[in-house]
Design a protein around this motif. Structure first.
Motif, PDB file in Angstrom:
ATOM      1  N   ARG A 182      35.716  23.690  67.292  1.00  0.00           N
ATOM      2  CA  ARG A 182      36.367  22.521  66.702  1.00  0.00           C
ATOM      3  C   ARG A 182      35.562  22.011  65.502  1.00  0.00           C
ATOM      4  O   ARG A 182      36.121  21.694  64.437  1.00  0.00           O
ATOM      5  CB  ARG A 182      36.473  21.392  67.738  1.00  0.00           C
ATOM      6  N   LEU A 183      34.248  21.927  65.699  1.00  0.00           N
ATOM      7  CA  LEU A 183      33.383  21.426  64.637  1.00  0.00           C
ATOM      8  C   LEU A 183      33.406  22.342  63.427  1.00  0.00           C
ATOM      9  O   LEU A 183      33.546  21.880  62.284  1.00  0.00           O
ATOM     10  CB  LEU A 183      31.950  21.272  65.165  1.00  0.00           C
ATOM     11  N   GLU A 184      33.291  23.634  63.655  1.00  0.00           N
ATOM     12  CA  GLU A 184      33.281  24.587  62.544  1.00  0.00           C
ATOM     13  C   GLU A 184      34.593  24.552  61.768  1.00  0.00           C
ATOM     14  O   GLU A 184      34.597  24.626  60.530  1.00  0.00           O
ATOM     15  CB  GLU A 184      33.027  26.008  63.072  1.00  0.00           C
ATOM     16  N   LEU A 185      35.697  24.427  62.477  1.00  0.00           N
ATOM     17  CA  LEU A 185      36.997  24.367  61.812  1.00  0.00           C
ATOM     18  C   LEU A 185      37.108  23.105  60.961  1.00  0.00           C
ATOM     19  O   LEU A 185      37.571  23.154  59.810  1.00  0.00           O
ATOM     20  CB  LEU A 185      38.117  24.404  62.852  1.00  0.00           C
ATOM     21  N   GLU A 186      36.665  21.992  61.506  1.00  0.00           N
ATOM     22  CA  GLU A 186      36.727  20.740  60.746  1.00  0.00           C
ATOM     23  C   GLU A 186      35.812  20.792  59.526  1.00  0.00           C
ATOM     24  O   GLU A 186      36.211  20.409  58.420  1.00  0.00           O
ATOM     25  CB  GLU A 186      36.370  19.552  61.642  1.00  0.00           C
ATOM     26  N   LEU A 187      34.602  21.284  59.702  1.00  0.00           N
ATOM     27  CA  LEU A 187      33.661  21.383  58.585  1.00  0.00           C
ATOM     28  C   LEU A 187      34.201  22.286  57.479  1.00  0.00           C
ATOM     29  O   LEU A 187      34.067  21.978  56.291  1.00  0.00           O
ATOM     30  CB  LEU A 187      32.311  21.909  59.065  1.00  0.00           C
ATOM     31  N   SER A 188      34.813  23.396  57.876  1.00  0.00           N
ATOM     32  CA  SER A 188      35.311  24.349  56.874  1.00  0.00           C
ATOM     33  C   SER A 188      36.495  23.796  56.097  1.00  0.00           C
ATOM     34  O   SER A 188      36.829  24.313  55.021  1.00  0.00           O
ATOM     35  CB  SER A 188      35.692  25.673  57.540  1.00  0.00           C
ATOM     36  N   SER A 189      37.138  22.756  56.623  1.00  0.00           N
ATOM     37  CA  SER A 189      38.305  22.192  55.947  1.00  0.00           C
ATOM     38  C   SER A 189      37.961  21.044  55.000  1.00  0.00           C
ATOM     39  O   SER A 189      38.841  20.500  54.328  1.00  0.00           O
ATOM     40  CB  SER A 189      39.329  21.698  56.985  1.00  0.00           C
ATOM     41  N   ILE A 190      36.680  20.664  54.951  1.00  0.00           N
ATOM     42  CA  ILE A 190      36.277  19.554  54.079  1.00  0.00           C
ATOM     43  C   ILE A 190      36.375  19.980  52.620  1.00  0.00           C
ATOM     44  O   ILE A 190      35.911  21.058  52.249  1.00  0.00           O
ATOM     45  CB  ILE A 190      34.851  19.090  54.412  1.00  0.00           C
ATOM     46  N   GLU A 191      36.985  19.140  51.813  1.00  0.00           N
ATOM     47  CA  GLU A 191      37.149  19.444  50.393  1.00  0.00           C
ATOM     48  C   GLU A 191      36.908  18.194  49.558  1.00  0.00           C
ATOM     49  O   GLU A 191      37.008  17.072  50.057  1.00  0.00           O
ATOM     50  CB  GLU A 191      38.552  19.989  50.129  1.00  0.00           C
ATOM     51  N   GLN A 192      36.600  18.422  48.302  1.00  0.00           N
ATOM     52  CA  GLN A 192      36.336  17.317  47.394  1.00  0.00           C
ATOM     53  C   GLN A 192      37.634  16.763  46.826  1.00  0.00           C
ATOM     54  O   GLN A 192      38.621  17.482  46.669  1.00  0.00           O
ATOM     55  CB  GLN A 192      35.450  17.804  46.246  1.00  0.00           C
ATOM     56  N   TYR A 193      37.632  15.492  46.517  1.00  0.00           N
ATOM     57  CA  TYR A 193      38.723  14.909  45.743  1.00  0.00           C
ATOM     58  C   TYR A 193      38.499  15.272  44.272  1.00  0.00           C
ATOM     59  O   TYR A 193      37.395  15.084  43.742  1.00  0.00           O
ATOM     60  CB  TYR A 193      38.727  13.392  45.870  1.00  0.00           C
ATOM     61  N   PRO A 194      39.531  15.778  43.600  1.00  0.00           N
ATOM     62  CA  PRO A 194      39.358  16.150  42.195  1.00  0.00           C
ATOM     63  C   PRO A 194      38.874  15.010  41.310  1.00  0.00           C
ATOM     64  O   PRO A 194      38.052  15.211  40.408  1.00  0.00           O
ATOM     65  CB  PRO A 194      40.760  16.614  41.778  1.00  0.00           C
ATOM     66  N   ASP A 195      39.353  13.791  41.566  1.00  0.00           N
ATOM     67  CA  ASP A 195      38.925  12.676  40.728  1.00  0.00           C
ATOM     68  C   ASP A 195      37.457  12.334  40.951  1.00  0.00           C
ATOM     69  O   ASP A 195      36.785  11.821  40.053  1.00  0.00           O
ATOM     70  CB  ASP A 195      39.807  11.446  40.947  1.00  0.00           C
ATOM     71  N   ALA A 196      36.933  12.670  42.141  1.00  0.00           N
ATOM     72  CA  ALA A 196      35.514  12.431  42.404  1.00  0.00           C
ATOM     73  C   ALA A 196      34.643  13.342  41.547  1.00  0.00           C
ATOM     74  O   ALA A 196      33.631  12.907  40.978  1.00  0.00           O
ATOM     75  CB  ALA A 196      35.207  12.655  43.884  1.00  0.00           C
ATOM     76  N   VAL A 197      35.038  14.611  41.452  1.00  0.00           N
ATOM     77  CA  VAL A 197      34.285  15.570  40.632  1.00  0.00           C
ATOM     78  C   VAL A 197      34.246  15.103  39.184  1.00  0.00           C
ATOM     79  O   VAL A 197      33.176  15.072  38.541  1.00  0.00           O
ATOM     80  CB  VAL A 197      34.904  16.972  40.728  1.00  0.00           C
ATOM     81  N   GLU A 198      35.394  14.705  38.667  1.00  0.00           N
ATOM     82  CA  GLU A 198      35.465  14.267  37.272  1.00  0.00           C
ATOM     83  C   GLU A 198      34.694  12.973  37.058  1.00  0.00           C
ATOM     84  O   GLU A 198      33.970  12.820  36.059  1.00  0.00           O
ATOM     85  CB  GLU A 198      36.921  14.084  36.854  1.00  0.00           C
TER      86      GLU A 198
END
Length: 214
Positions: A74-90
């Protein structure tokens, strides 16, 4: 002059694509076993550097090998799905280009910290609750991020000491809490109903504030 900005993590600069709630399931398992869990149990998960198995041990929850493996998956699946918000990068890129320091200040269980660092590896500082031993809105964690970024909160004018700002999706933890130590907090409302609904918008406000007035 604004010298540094601290960002909350989840809901602000990163999001979970597939929630599997491994810690919630751990606590459910504890309740099935009759373990008396309290709000302090959740606080322990956020303020100690423990694996799920070690957390279970600390709380007196017995895990079978199959249950332990289920929680790990469960933990590995949740961690692997974490993504950045595009506006945060910019936004972070814009602030860095403008000479404003950036950091991340967040309430996290220990497995999530390395993932956030991997996604945003070039910040000027990180203050995670499991490392600081305190959760927002405890002043300790706000002081920690300022120390990490090598800035001093609480000085708004003069002496060459710049203002420190914070933004996140919790009014209590990211807007109001930081004020106790002299950080100006802002609430990010991604629904579009709030005053600030986009991090690029926020970055432009910061940069414009620092621009020389005619």
């Amino acid at each position: 002059m604004i010298s540094a900005v601290a960002f909350d993590a989840f809901g602000t600069i990163v999001r979970i694509g597939q929630r599997t709630n491994p810690y919630r399931e751990l606590f459910r398992e504890g309740r099935r076993q009759g373990v008396a869990l309290t709000p302090d149990s959740a606080h322990l998960a956020l303020t100690t550097n423990l694996s799920l198995d070690d957390m279970a041990l600390s709380l007196g929850i017995s895990l079978t090998p199959s249950k332990s493996e289920e929680l790990r998956q469960r933990l590995e699946l949740e961690l692997s799905s974490i993504e950045q918000y595009p506006d945060a990068v910019e936004a972070i890129s814009l602030l860095k280009e403008a000479g404003v320091k950036t950091g991340i200040c967040s309430n996290l269980s220990s497995p999530y910290g390395p993932k956030v660092r991997d996604i945003f590896p070039l910040m000027d500082g990180y203050a995670f609750s499991y490392e600081a031993g305190a959760t927002k809105p405890d002043p300790v964690i706000y002081r920690s991020i300022c120390a990490e970024m090598d800035v001093e909160p609480g000085h708004y004018f003069g002496d060459g000491l710049g203002r420190v700002l914070m933004i996140g999706d919790s009014q209590r933890c990211d807007r109001d809490g930081p004020r106790v130590v002299g950080i100006t907090g802002f609430y990010l409302d991604r629904t579009g109903r709030g005053q600030i609904h986009d991090l690029v918008q926020f970055a432009q406000i910061v940069i414009n504030s620092n621009s020389p007035k005619p």
